[in-house]
Structure formats: C-alpha cells, structure tokens
Design a protein around this motif. Sequence first.
Motif, mmCIF file in Angstrom:
data_model
loop_
_atom_site.group_PDB
_atom_site.id
_atom_site.type_symbol
_atom_site.label_atom_id
_atom_site.label_comp_id
_atom_site.label_asym_id
_atom_site.label_seq_id
_atom_site.Cartn_x
_atom_site.Cartn_y
_atom_site.Cartn_z
ATOM 1 N N GLU A 105 -5.542 -0.527 6.755
ATOM 2 C CA GLU A 105 -5.428 -0.384 5.444
ATOM 3 C C GLU A 105 -7.178 -0.346 4.732
ATOM 4 O O GLU A 105 -7.305 -0.659 3.732
ATOM 5 C CB GLU A 105 -4.813 -1.942 4.684
ATOM 6 C CG GLU A 105 -3.258 -1.582 4.553
ATOM 7 C CD GLU A 105 -2.885 -2.583 3.383
ATOM 8 O OE1 GLU A 105 -1.561 -2.523 3.835
ATOM 9 O OE2 GLU A 105 -3.641 -4.171 4.179
ATOM 10 N N GLU B 78 -6.738 -8.289 -2.962
ATOM 11 C CA GLU B 78 -6.312 -7.048 -2.008
ATOM 12 C C GLU B 78 -5.985 -5.889 -2.478
ATOM 13 O O GLU B 78 -6.598 -4.999 -1.726
ATOM 14 C CB GLU B 78 -5.306 -7.723 -0.929
ATOM 15 C CG GLU B 78 -5.145 -7.230 0.762
ATOM 16 C CD GLU B 78 -4.107 -7.255 1.087
ATOM 17 O OE1 GLU B 78 -4.569 -9.127 1.545
ATOM 18 O OE2 GLU B 78 -3.039 -7.222 1.343
ATOM 19 N N LEU C 192 -9.018 -2.874 5.170
ATOM 20 C CA LEU C 192 -9.038 -4.478 4.845
ATOM 21 C C LEU C 192 -9.534 -5.272 5.489
ATOM 22 O O LEU C 192 -10.529 -5.934 5.915
ATOM 23 C CB LEU C 192 -7.973 -5.293 4.433
ATOM 24 C CG LEU C 192 -7.869 -4.510 2.707
ATOM 25 C CD1 LEU C 192 -6.265 -4.821 2.309
ATOM 26 C CD2 LEU C 192 -8.363 -4.931 1.868
ATOM 27 N N LYS D 234 -3.470 -4.603 7.895
ATOM 28 C CA LYS D 234 -4.723 -4.495 7.332
ATOM 29 C C LYS D 234 -5.762 -4.137 8.272
ATOM 30 O O LYS D 234 -6.510 -3.125 7.446
ATOM 31 C CB LYS D 234 -5.043 -5.763 7.502
ATOM 32 C CG LYS D 234 -4.193 -7.113 6.827
ATOM 33 C CD LYS D 234 -4.736 -7.932 5.670
ATOM 34 C CE LYS D 234 -3.634 -8.725 5.514
ATOM 35 N NZ LYS D 234 -3.085 -8.298 4.685
ATOM 36 N N GLU E 68 -15.007 -9.799 2.435
ATOM 37 C CA GLU E 68 -15.071 -9.631 3.890
ATOM 38 C C GLU E 68 -14.331 -11.879 4.234
ATOM 39 O O GLU E 68 -13.636 -11.379 5.065
ATOM 40 C CB GLU E 68 -15.474 -9.538 4.061
ATOM 41 C CG GLU E 68 -15.198 -8.098 4.744
ATOM 42 C CD GLU E 68 -15.991 -6.938 5.032
ATOM 43 O OE1 GLU E 68 -16.461 -6.820 6.118
ATOM 44 O OE2 GLU E 68 -15.870 -5.620 5.402
ATOM 45 N N ARG F 155 -9.137 -4.645 -3.200
ATOM 46 C CA ARG F 155 -10.017 -3.397 -2.284
ATOM 47 C C ARG F 155 -9.724 -2.620 -1.666
ATOM 48 O O ARG F 155 -10.118 -1.489 -0.970
ATOM 49 C CB ARG F 155 -10.281 -4.656 -1.418
ATOM 50 C CG ARG F 155 -11.276 -6.196 -1.673
ATOM 51 C CD ARG F 155 -11.371 -7.042 -0.681
ATOM 52 N NE ARG F 155 -11.798 -6.292 0.074
ATOM 53 C CZ ARG F 155 -11.282 -7.102 1.557
ATOM 54 N NH1 ARG F 155 -10.672 -8.055 1.921
ATOM 55 N NH2 ARG F 155 -12.147 -6.314 2.511
ATOM 56 N N LEU F 156 -8.090 -1.833 -2.010
ATOM 57 C CA LEU F 156 -7.175 -1.081 -0.966
ATOM 58 C C LEU F 156 -7.993 0.717 -2.092
ATOM 59 O O LEU F 156 -7.508 1.692 -1.716
ATOM 60 C CB LEU F 156 -5.562 -1.404 -1.254
ATOM 61 C CG LEU F 156 -6.054 -2.629 -0.065
ATOM 62 C CD1 LEU F 156 -3.934 -2.841 -0.615
ATOM 63 C CD2 LEU F 156 -5.273 -1.637 0.975
ATOM 64 N N CYS F 157 -8.446 -0.186 -3.766
ATOM 65 C CA CYS F 157 -8.747 1.397 -4.180
ATOM 66 C C CYS F 157 -9.738 1.565 -3.550
ATOM 67 O O CYS F 157 -10.722 1.180 -2.834
ATOM 68 C CB CYS F 157 -8.701 0.375 -5.630
ATOM 69 S SG CYS F 157 -7.325 0.330 -6.045
ATOM 70 N N PRO F 158 -10.030 3.624 -4.001
ATOM 71 C CA PRO F 158 -10.959 4.024 -3.067
ATOM 72 C C PRO F 158 -12.284 3.715 -4.062
ATOM 73 O O PRO F 158 -12.755 4.864 -4.404
ATOM 74 C CB PRO F 158 -10.507 4.929 -3.090
ATOM 75 C CG PRO F 158 -9.839 5.072 -4.213
ATOM 76 C CD PRO F 158 -8.919 3.695 -4.044
ATOM 77 N N VAL F 159 -12.783 2.678 -4.050
ATOM 78 C CA VAL F 159 -14.386 2.449 -5.155
ATOM 79 C C VAL F 159 -14.762 1.028 -3.912
ATOM 80 O O VAL F 159 -14.024 0.850 -3.954
ATOM 81 C CB VAL F 159 -13.601 1.571 -6.499
ATOM 82 C CG1 VAL F 159 -12.724 2.535 -7.250
ATOM 83 C CG2 VAL F 159 -12.895 0.370 -6.200
ATOM 84 N N VAL G 53 -13.315 4.683 2.206
ATOM 85 C CA VAL G 53 -13.160 5.081 0.953
ATOM 86 C C VAL G 53 -11.868 5.818 1.039
ATOM 87 O O VAL G 53 -11.111 6.275 -0.164
ATOM 88 C CB VAL G 53 -14.292 5.575 -0.058
ATOM 89 C CG1 VAL G 53 -13.634 5.615 -1.905
ATOM 90 C CG2 VAL G 53 -15.435 3.607 -0.295
ATOM 91 N N ARG H 228 -11.710 -5.092 9.494
ATOM 92 C CA ARG H 228 -12.726 -3.943 11.007
ATOM 93 C C ARG H 228 -12.272 -4.151 12.422
ATOM 94 O O ARG H 228 -12.213 -5.441 12.846
ATOM 95 C CB ARG H 228 -14.221 -4.158 10.626
ATOM 96 C CG ARG H 228 -14.724 -3.785 9.721
ATOM 97 C CD ARG H 228 -16.206 -3.867 9.545
ATOM 98 N NE ARG H 228 -16.759 -3.364 7.818
ATOM 99 C CZ ARG H 228 -18.218 -3.776 7.389
ATOM 100 N NH1 ARG H 228 -19.109 -3.974 8.171
ATOM 101 N NH2 ARG H 228 -17.998 -4.046 6.081
#
Lengths: 241, 224
Positions: A51, B84, A53, A48, B223, B87-91, A73, A55
């Motif tokens: 990924e 999830e 997701l 994670k 988060e 959130r993994l997408c580059p946005v 990003v 920190r």
Amino acid sequence: MSGIISIKGLNKSFAGHTALHNIELNIEKGEFVIIIGPNGAGKTTLLKILETLVRPSSGSVEISGMSLSKSPVQIRKIIGAISHESYLYNDLTVEENLRFYGKMYGLSNNELSLRIQQLLKQMHLEYSYMDRVSTLSRGMKQRLSIARSLIHDPEILLMDEPYTGLDLQSACDFERIILENSKKVTVLMVTHDLDRTYNMCDRVVILRSGKISSDIQRKDINSIEELKNIYSKVFMEEHEK
Amino acid sequence: MRSSLSIAVKDLRAELRTKQVLNSMLIFTLVVMVILSLSLSDVLSESSVIERLAPGLIWIAFVFAGTVGISRAYVSEIENGCLEALRLCPVDCAAIYTGKVISGMCLMLIVEIAAIPVFIVFFNYNIPHLPEIFLIILLGTAGFSAVGTLLAALSVNTRTREIMLPVLLIPLLLPVLIPTIIATAKILAGDGIFQIISELRLIVLYDIVFFTLARLLFEHTLEG
C-alpha cells in the motif's frame, strides 16, 4: 514473466525484529490471492508495504511495472484498500465521503457524480446517500468502504481482514460485491477466515515468521479440509516454536 | 492545491456540522475575556492601562483557544483509520498538511473575529485601526496554524497528546508571538501600518520558514 505484483527478496525489520524475510511473490493480473498465517507472521506488514505506507528495508517491489520506491504516488492511483477499519468520516454523509475520496484521486465533478451513482446502486446504498456515516450499520459501512475503495476504478484491491465485525448477512453481501468486482481487479486479501474465502480465491499463500511457508494454487487443493490441515501444521509449528 | 482545498473543505464541513471544536474554542475565549475583565475591572476606566494590557490579554486568549482547537485537528482522522486512508491517496503528504493548516486557520479566524467585539464590549475599549489589527491576527494565526498542525500530527499517536502539544507548541510559537504582540500593542497605541513594518516582516518570515519546514517534515511525522 513478472505479474501485476512482483516481489523479489523483500525484507522488513523494525527495531531489530525481522517482520518479513526474503519474500518472493509474483501475482498475475486478475488473480484472487489470500494470505493466511498466524498472528505476527507479517501479513499486515506485507500489505502495508504494497500500500506504500511502510518502506521495505531491502528488496524490490514492482506493481504494474512501477517500482514501489520510485513511484509510490503513481502506484496509489491503481490501488484500492479495504481494511477492518472503514476509512470513513463519521460526520460526513455517504455521498460526501465518496465525493471527498474521489477528489483526492483526481476525479472531476462530472466523473464523480456518475461513479458515485453507479457504486451506490451496486452497494444497495442508493437510498442512504444523504445519511451520515455515524448512523449506518456496520454492514452498510463496510459496503460503503468497498465503494470508497473502488471510487477510482483500481486495478488492484488490497484487503486486510475485511470480515472483522461483520454479521452473517453483511459478510454475505461483502462476498457478493467482492466477487462481482474480482473479475475486473486483482485481489490480495489477508484473512483468518478460510471457510469464507476458500471458494473465492485462486491461490493461497501461507506466511509464517515473516517467510512464505506455502504458496498453493487452489486447483491443487482437493478440499478446504486439506487446506486447513496444511494451515494447522504451520500453526502448530509456530506454536511449538 | 486542489487536494489541499478538498481536505480543508471536508474538515470545515464536518466541523460546522458538529461544532464540537468551534464551541469549545469560543467558550474558552469568552471565559478568558470574562475572567480578565472582572479581575481588571478597577482599571478598565483607564484606556492607557488597557492599551498596555490588551495585546497580551488578546493573544493569551487566542493562543490557548487555538491550542484547544489544534489538539483536535486529527481526531476525525484517527477515527476509523482515515489518516491511513488519506496517506493511501495519490497526493503528496505536503498537500495533506496544507489542507490541515487551511482548515485550522479558518477555525481560529472565526473564533478571533468573534472575540474582537466581545473584547470591545467587556473592556469598554474602542480598537483603533481595525484593518491593521486583522492583518496582524491573520499573519499571527498563519504562523500558529503552520507550527500547530505539524506538532498536532506529531503528538496525535502519543498517549499524553493533550499535555505534549502545549509543551511543544508554546516555546516554538514565541518567535512569532513576540513580534505579533508588539505589533498589536503599537496599533492599539495609535501607530499606523508603517510603524509595524519590521514586526510584520518578522512574522511573515516566521510563517514562510515554518510552513516550508513543516511541509518537508510532515511525511516523516506521519510515518513515525
């Protein structure tokens, strides 16, 4: 020399509990690495973090030369993720799911049409592109999930227990597709399934209580039995603790 | 903006295909209108009474139907871990929030536009200045969706989300509901757009402040 994934002194704590402790890991481009370990060893937390997701509490992580904390990003653009969850929308069709995720990765409509066609063919889903995801079998969903993760042609594939819920045939299909693609990408897979992944991987990392207890090249292991013995010792030590 | 629109289109496409949320919202609005028109049947002949009651009645129906809708905003995202994956997408997380606000607003507007003729029929009342009413509905709904989308994300992983969402949402909506209801009342009483400028300013200010704040807070909400 730092690899495509470079982890230095990584720590992660949740409410006083240390999930990862001083992790040092360097993964070269094109490597297929499996991470194994008992439940609660910190495998998923590590994934994670990679990924973007979760920190990290401290330490540095660089992916393809980019700092995880500074360029999350940009890092997401080169990462594909596969999990035991499909990450698919049940009420959309196969094609709509791929098109949606492709757009989220900034692909143009023309690029997408070509890429979707390619991936559906590779996953043997070309005759199901109009089907809703809710009507697909678990194996078909997993193949579509792989297509989803490859839609933006990532450099790194991160997989979290991808065999969960797959029958024998689906697991074989999954392996075939991953092996076809593993030549082009770096793969990091968290798994409990040593039998299936032993032949595919280049390297095995064993995590125990948030620390790397072994980091072995597959060429240094004589047989899967030897690996199982090493893993059993780790598991027994964890159990006794 | 492209990512936000993709999320909104994806949500609306899935919803228009299943109509699960839309049907619930429409039925809820219809039932509220029927119950209120039956309970007020003895005063329905007096248009002055309806003018005083209508703004509250209309917005009660809209707020509760909206709450039903917004509480389901993330159900499809939780299934199969799609939130999830988003959130993994580059946005930016703010783009996800904006997309959700747009889709939530569109669903509410569909229900509200369908509810106005129902109100006219059941209450036997001709609404004056319809464009002004639609403007108020549009701005009020934007405020509702801005706050509701954030709170729905906040409550999505809690066990008591169906209870938690209205408890958090209704008090936070009061600053936009009050000027919205006052503006609706003024329009129904025959006033024009210039008589509701101060209320419109308040609603627009609320929309901007809460939309901006929610965009900033959304990442932390996910988060958590």
